[in-house]
Scaffold this motif. Structure first.
Motif, short mmCIF file in Angstrom:
data_model
loop_
_atom_site.label_atom_id
_atom_site.label_comp_id
_atom_site.label_asym_id
_atom_site.label_seq_id
_atom_site.Cartn_x
_atom_site.Cartn_y
_atom_site.Cartn_z
N HIS A 98 0.86 -1.20 0.02
CA HIS A 98 0.03 -0.01 -0.05
C HIS A 98 0.93 1.27 0.04
O HIS A 98 1.79 1.40 0.79
N HIS A 132 -10.66 -6.11 -1.74
CA HIS A 132 -10.13 -7.43 -2.36
C HIS A 132 -10.83 -8.64 -1.66
O HIS A 132 -10.60 -8.63 -0.37
N HIS A 142 -4.86 -8.53 -5.27
CA HIS A 142 -4.83 -7.09 -4.94
C HIS A 142 -4.74 -6.47 -6.84
O HIS A 142 -4.83 -5.37 -6.71
N PRO A 146 -9.47 -6.88 -7.33
CA PRO A 146 -10.07 -5.76 -6.50
C PRO A 146 -11.16 -4.97 -6.96
O PRO A 146 -11.31 -4.87 -8.39
N SER A 157 2.79 -4.23 -6.18
CA SER A 157 2.45 -5.64 -6.09
C SER A 157 3.54 -6.75 -6.13
O SER A 157 3.03 -7.79 -6.13
#
Length: 165
Positions: A98, A132, A142, A146, A157
């Protein structure tokens, strides 16, 4: 993205054709009564509900006093209104894949997922939300599966586990 998708009509190959009758509104189709979908009560495969079915990651900009305050207030409201959910701490920095601070909320049933999704649609304020499922492929969860509310963010990712790895 996956290059192969199973047909959404798998299992219905020999079903009777659906009627073309319109409802009184003249726009929507009449659907004949049928059995209640199992998806009301159980997550469909490959969602693994043994820990939790869905994650909601609620993002905020750390340099926006408005978003920081709103995120803290929303975090408290969720803990008060949905005590049955698993609510993680309010991070003040980017964590994992994130790119900005966030907090995570886990839900455990399809009913909770729909309830919380609709609640967040009207209560997320200026914040973005990554929703997700949890399968055995965190990367796919992800990147391919999502849903976003608000502005999507690019995720890091490469650190996420692929199925079978």
């Amino acid at each position: 993205m996956s290059s192969h998708y199973k047909s959404p009509l798998a299992g219905y190959e020999n079903a009777e054709p659906l009627p073309t009758t319109l409802n009184a509104d003249g726009k929507s189709f009449f659907n004949p009564p049928g059995p209640r979908s199992a998806a009301y009560d159980d997550f469909p495969a490959p969602i693994d509900s043994s820990n939790n079915g869905f994650d909601f990651h609620i993002y905020y900009h750390p340099n926006s006093p408005v978003e920081v305050k709103y995120a803290a207030e929303l975090h408290e409201r969720i803990r008060r209104e949905f005590p049955e959910f698993r609510v993680y701490k309010l991070w003040d920095k980017a964590v994992g894949p994130h790119p900005v601070p966030m907090f995570e909320v886990n839900v455990f049933t399809p009913h909770q997922t729909g309830t919380f999704f609709s609640w967040l649609v009207v209560n997320r304020g200026p914040l973005s939300v990554l929703v997700h499922p949890n399968t055995d492929d965190a990367h796919k969860d992800h990147t391919e599966l999502p849903t976003w509310m608000g502005q999507p963010y690019p995720l890091y990712s490469g650190m996420l586990k692929h199925e079978g790895r």
